[in-house]
Design an enzyme around this catalytic site. Structure first.
Site: not given
Length: 256
Positions: A156, A179
């Protein structure tokens, strides 16, 4: 990078993790449409079988596999099953991942980094970092048998330290410690194993699929899963002159 750096995956054996929903389903669909045999891997065997059946109904070649990526027993069983059925693996797409810092990808973390719970961090790292690390290590012997092995780690832009530290970046306000740092760790693994295997037929890259309208991405996201799958598929089908050890969104090389 241009489109002529890709090669047909027809006849290739591809394993996609987290392939029973969202982005994993679409990556599997696009690879199958290009002629690859796709092993649809997911924690829920029935969901994996349903996806594989749908791909076959569309004319693709697909099989299902129960694979909890956090389970060492499942990872070893996956290697044994692929060995027995195919003798090799050509494409590994480490797609399975979780986000528990916030309700969706567009919402700031519920806890600031100074307040993040260790249990949430450990759970996130188990899925987003340790699982793809160990699965890659486990399947490496089968990938070495491929003439053109490809590994794609679905990361990401939130794993980019450059973006996390840039107040003008759209990801700057999110501050999802679990994350974001798990994806940064996955990026570091991508660099290091790509450098270890540089000079071999391996092509190993991290990709940012985009902000996708999935359960994880949320309804406000600006890309469909169909468009989001393009980057993963592109780097799974690199030709011999394609890059390795990079971080990409479509043709764009992203900053670490």
């Amino acid at each position: 990078m241009t489109s002529d750096a890709t090669a047909s995956p027809a006849g290739k054996i591809a394993l996609v993790t987290g392939a029973a929903r969202g982005l994993g389903v679409e990556i599997s669909r696009q690879l199958a449409a290009l002629g690859a045999h796709v092993i649809v891997a997911a924690r829920d065997r029935r969901q994996a079988e349903g996806t594989a059946a749908a791909l076959r109904a569309e004319g693709g070649s697909a099989s299902a596999m129960k694979l909890d990526v956090t389970s060492e027993a499942d990872r070893l069983a996956a290697r044994e099953a692929i060995e027995a059925a195919h003798r090799r693996l050509d494409i590994l797409i480490n797609n399975a991942g979780i986000l528990i810092d916030s309700p969706d990808g567009g919402t700031p973390a519920e806890r600031q980094p100074s307040e993040a719970r260790e249990s949430d961090l450990r759970r996130t790292f188990e899925v987003n970092f340790f699982a793809p690390l160990r699965l890659t290590q486990t399947l490496l012997p089968l990938l070495r048998r491929s003439e053109a092995p490809r590994i794609v780690n679905v990361s990401s832009i939130r794993g980019s330290l450059t973006h996390l530290s840039d107040p003008t970046s759209p990801v700057y306000p999110i501050r999802a410690l679990g994350y974001d740092t798990s994806k940064a760790a996955l990026n570091a693994f991508t660099i290091l194993i790509a450098e270890e295997l540089r000079g071999t037929p391996f092509k190993i890259n991290a990709v940012h699929p985009g902000w996708l309208r999935t359960g994880m991405g949320g309804d406000r996201a600006d890309m469909s899963v169909e468009d989001g799958a393009h980057t993963a598929v592109r780097y799974a089908t690199l030709g011999d002159d394609g890059p390795t050890g990079g971080f990409f969104f479509l043709d764009e090389r992203l900053p670490w």
